[in-house]
Design a protein around this motif. Structure first.
Motif, PDB file in Angstrom:
ATOM      1  N   SER A 275       0.826  -1.211   0.000  1.00 29.95           N
ATOM      2  CA  SER A 275       0.000   0.000   0.000  1.00 29.95           C
ATOM      3  C   SER A 275       0.856   1.255   0.000  1.00 29.95           C
ATOM      4  O   SER A 275       0.519   2.260  -0.639  1.00 29.95           O
ATOM      5  CB  SER A 275      -0.932   0.008   1.219  1.00 29.95           C
ATOM      6  N   ILE A 276       1.983   1.216   0.723  1.00 32.75           N
ATOM      7  CA  ILE A 276       2.893   2.360   0.759  1.00 32.75           C
ATOM      8  C   ILE A 276       3.493   2.585  -0.622  1.00 32.75           C
ATOM      9  O   ILE A 276       3.597   3.718  -1.099  1.00 32.75           O
ATOM     10  CB  ILE A 276       3.998   2.130   1.809  1.00 32.75           C
ATOM     11  N   ALA A 277       3.878   1.490  -1.292  1.00 38.31           N
ATOM     12  CA  ALA A 277       4.426   1.596  -2.648  1.00 38.31           C
ATOM     13  C   ALA A 277       3.374   2.138  -3.611  1.00 38.31           C
ATOM     14  O   ALA A 277       3.679   2.954  -4.493  1.00 38.31           O
ATOM     15  CB  ALA A 277       4.939   0.239  -3.114  1.00 38.31           C
ATOM     16  N   ALA A 278       2.127   1.686  -3.453  1.00 40.80           N
ATOM     17  CA  ALA A 278       1.043   2.169  -4.321  1.00 40.80           C
ATOM     18  C   ALA A 278       0.830   3.666  -4.119  1.00 40.80           C
ATOM     19  O   ALA A 278       0.622   4.416  -5.079  1.00 40.80           O
ATOM     20  CB  ALA A 278      -0.242   1.405  -4.018  1.00 40.80           C
ATOM     21  N   SER A 279       0.875   4.124  -2.869  1.00 43.55           N
ATOM     22  CA  SER A 279       0.699   5.535  -2.572  1.00 43.55           C
ATOM     23  C   SER A 279       1.829   6.363  -3.175  1.00 43.55           C
ATOM     24  O   SER A 279       1.608   7.441  -3.738  1.00 43.55           O
ATOM     25  CB  SER A 279       0.642   5.743  -1.061  1.00 43.55           C
ATOM     26  N   TYR A 280       3.049   5.852  -3.073  1.00 41.82           N
ATOM     27  CA  TYR A 280       4.206   6.547  -3.642  1.00 41.82           C
ATOM     28  C   TYR A 280       4.073   6.658  -5.160  1.00 41.82           C
ATOM     29  O   TYR A 280       4.299   7.720  -5.746  1.00 41.82           O
ATOM     30  CB  TYR A 280       5.478   5.787  -3.276  1.00 41.82           C
ATOM     31  N   LEU A 281       3.669   5.549  -5.799  1.00 45.61           N
ATOM     32  CA  LEU A 281       3.484   5.546  -7.251  1.00 45.61           C
ATOM     33  C   LEU A 281       2.390   6.528  -7.660  1.00 45.61           C
ATOM     34  O   LEU A 281       2.520   7.264  -8.650  1.00 45.61           O
ATOM     35  CB  LEU A 281       3.136   4.131  -7.718  1.00 45.61           C
ATOM     36  N   ALA A 282       1.300   6.546  -6.893  1.00 43.69           N
ATOM     37  CA  ALA A 282       0.188   7.439  -7.214  1.00 43.69           C
ATOM     38  C   ALA A 282       0.616   8.899  -7.126  1.00 43.69           C
ATOM     39  O   ALA A 282       0.237   9.723  -7.968  1.00 43.69           O
ATOM     40  CB  ALA A 282      -0.980   7.177  -6.269  1.00 43.69           C
ATOM     41  N   LYS A 283       1.421   9.251  -6.119  1.00 46.65           N
ATOM     42  CA  LYS A 283       1.859  10.638  -5.978  1.00 46.65           C
ATOM     43  C   LYS A 283       2.784  11.066  -7.121  1.00 46.65           C
ATOM     44  O   LYS A 283       2.797  12.219  -7.525  1.00 46.65           O
ATOM     45  CB  LYS A 283       2.557  10.829  -4.625  1.00 46.65           C
ATOM     46  N   LEU A 284       3.542  10.091  -7.652  1.00 41.27           N
ATOM     47  CA  LEU A 284       4.420  10.406  -8.780  1.00 41.27           C
ATOM     48  C   LEU A 284       3.623  10.566 -10.068  1.00 41.27           C
ATOM     49  O   LEU A 284       3.860  11.499 -10.847  1.00 41.27           O
ATOM     50  CB  LEU A 284       5.460   9.291  -8.961  1.00 41.27           C
TER      51      LEU A 284
END
Length: 540
Positions: A275-284
């Motif tokens: 979920s943390i990786a998904a959030s990071y990807l979404a912000k990029l």
């Protein structure tokens, strides 16, 4: 009256600037007003026995470890402040002279006389190596006077001072170690200083400096300085820092996917940071995204999927982000619709919704999952990110745990408490099967029960671990294995050799190519697994 023996006058002007004479010129004593100053800084005269008795009281009340950290930290801060004093008082001073002024300040203060054995540094490259003798160390002399010979080096605040002065001067953590001490019966005290990375980041003393001795505001100041600044500065905010640490192994992959129109598949066990990786990807990929809505694959209808995949109609023009959990359980009809969308959608630009899939299946298991349409499976695996369990990231656990603990303290509105070296070691060794979820639960319970004035010790972690009754037993996988074995026996051309090859491949994948770790997973020695891999695929 300043006492100087015959023939020592020349020593006041020896060495670089500021010389001893120049430093003494900044020392002003006004006995009528009861004020002693070094520059603009208020100083005091006191008996060295005061420090010795203070040390004894701290050790008696808080224990040796806490006393060591406290005195080292106070010394470190004093070194930082003296480095700032020199830089402010002589702003155009050569950096090398400003650095070596620390040895003369040590002497002026009366705590020791410094003799340089070697002192090599390069400010532009951030390189440093130094060895010094301390003659008549106040800490060592007082300890021996009151308590006799010591069993370990005792110049804790002096070592902290040297480390703090050098760290502020060079703009990176410099760690000194006392390898000889007069309190132990040596002729003099001997210290060696090196950058933290030269000692090794795994060095217990380096870890202690990073977490408990180097003040946090100075830590951020050092990180911000060129040219020694990290190419990936660690964020000040605990949540952002946790995100940065968790995604670092896959950061480059996420950044590449963010600039494409490909759907992302993030796989990994529970609590590995998907979920943390998904959030990071979404912000990029979709700047401005503040939170994500996670849609479970089970029960997702065609109508809901069509609504999710529809282009954004918001006035802001912000790119929509769609996160689907466990795509392998999607209904067959929904899979067909999703496959058709991904293969034929006319607009797969950055304005189209960003599709992120999360799965607990390993890449091999996902690839072999018969519930998925083959074409859809191929599309989703094009841009796949694998999050490793904490068991394969043990060196990162101390930093991850610290960031989680800071988040917990913020949510609970309580002061942040450091984790002791023993606590971080224990956390790094625990079998955290639920990874970040388990780690956060243990830290929360330990923080609730620990003393608000003390750091969190290993005993608190062990108590929390025990009371949470974390299940460390291996789950019963007999039935799933039986089903898989029966299917394999019914398949033509599938034998024991093929089964072994699959097990070796899965273990190597789970261990990220590390043969020793893969062997451990299989209950083999490294040479045994290396031999078997060689026999099936050639030299390792």
């Amino acid at each position: 009256m300043m006492k100087i023996n015959s023939g020592q006058e020349a020593l006041l002007d020896r060495g670089g600037r500021p010389t001893l004479r120049e430093l003494l010129a900044h020392l002003v004593f006004s006995p009528v007003n009861g004020v002693l100053r070094l520059g603009d800084t208020r100083m005091v005269l006191q008996r060295t026995s005061f420090l010795s008795h203070l040390r004894e009281e701290i050790v008696r009340n808080y224990g040796r470890e806490d006393a060591f950290v406290l005195l080292m930290r106070l010394g470190f801060q004093a070194g930082v402040e003296d480095s700032r004093f020199v830089q402010a008082s002589w702003p155009n001073l050569d950096p090398g002279d400003a650095f070596t002024a620390g040895t003369r300040l040590h002497t002026v203060s009366g705590v020791t006389r410094v003799e340089t054995i070697h002192n090599d540094f390069d400010f532009k490259k951030g390189k440093f190596s130094g060895e010094f003798l301390w003659h008549e160390s106040a800490e060592a002399s007082e300890h021996r006077k009151h308590y006799g010979d010591a069993t370990e080096p005792v110049c804790w605040s002096l070592v902290g001072y040297a480390s703090g002065y050098a760290t502020h001067s060079l703009g990176k953590l410099i760690v000194y170690k006392e390898i000889e001490c007069k309190a132990m019966g040596h002729k003099h005290c001997r210290v060696v200083g090196k950058p933290a990375e030269v000692w090794s980041e795994d060095d217990p003393t380096v870890q202690l400096f990073r977490r408990q001795i180097m003040p946090r505001y100075l830590s951020e100041e050092i990180r911000a300085r060129p040219p020694q600044a990290s190419p990936r500065p660690i964020p000040k905010d605990a949540a952002a820092r946790l995100e940065a640490i968790v995604v670092e192994p896959v950061r480059v992959q996420l950044e590449r996917i963010a600039t494409s129109s490909l759907p992302a598949l993030i796989s990994g066990p529970v609590g590995s940071g998907k979920s943390i990786a998904a959030s990071y990807l979404a912000k990029l990929a979709a700047p401005g995204t503040k939170s994500l809505d996670f849609v479970p694959g089970h029960g997702l209808t065609r109508e809901k999927l069509l609504a999710l995949l529809a282009p954004s109609t918001s006035r802001s023009g912000m790119r929509k982000v769609v996160v689907v959990q466990n795509p392998e359980v999607l209904d067959a009809g929904v899979q067909a619709l999703l496959e058709n969308h991904l293969r034929t959608a006319p607009d797969m630009s950055r304005h189209a919704p960003l599709l992120i899939m999360l799965t607990e299946s390993s890449p091999a298991a996902f690839s072999a999952d018969s519930r998925l349409r083959p074409a859809l499976r191929c599309i989703l695996m094009t841009a796949q990110i694998v999050m490793q369990p904490l068991s394969l990231r043990r060196s990162d656990i101390p930093e991850i745990a610290r960031s989680i603990a800071e988040n917990i303290a913020s949510r609970m509105h309580v002061p942040f408490r450091e984790l002791s070296p023993g606590a971080t070691r224990l956390l790094s060794d625990l079998p955290l099967r639920e990874n970040l979820v388990c780690l956060e639960s243990i830290l929360t319970k330990a923080m609730l029960e620990a003393s608000p004035l003390q750091q969190i010790e290993a005993a608190s972690i062990e108590k929390a671990w025990t009371e949470l009754r974390v299940d460390t037993t291996t789950p019963d996988i007999t039935e799933p294995l039986k089903v898989a074995a029966l299917l394999a026996l019914d398949a033509e051309g599938f034998g024991i050799e093929r089964l072994n090859e699959m097990l070796y491949a899965l273990a190597m994948e789970r261990a990220a190519g590390n043969v020793a770790r893969a062997a451990q997973l299989l209950g083999l020695t490294r040479p045994q697994l290396a031999y078997r891999l060689h026999a099936t695929k050639g030299p390792i």
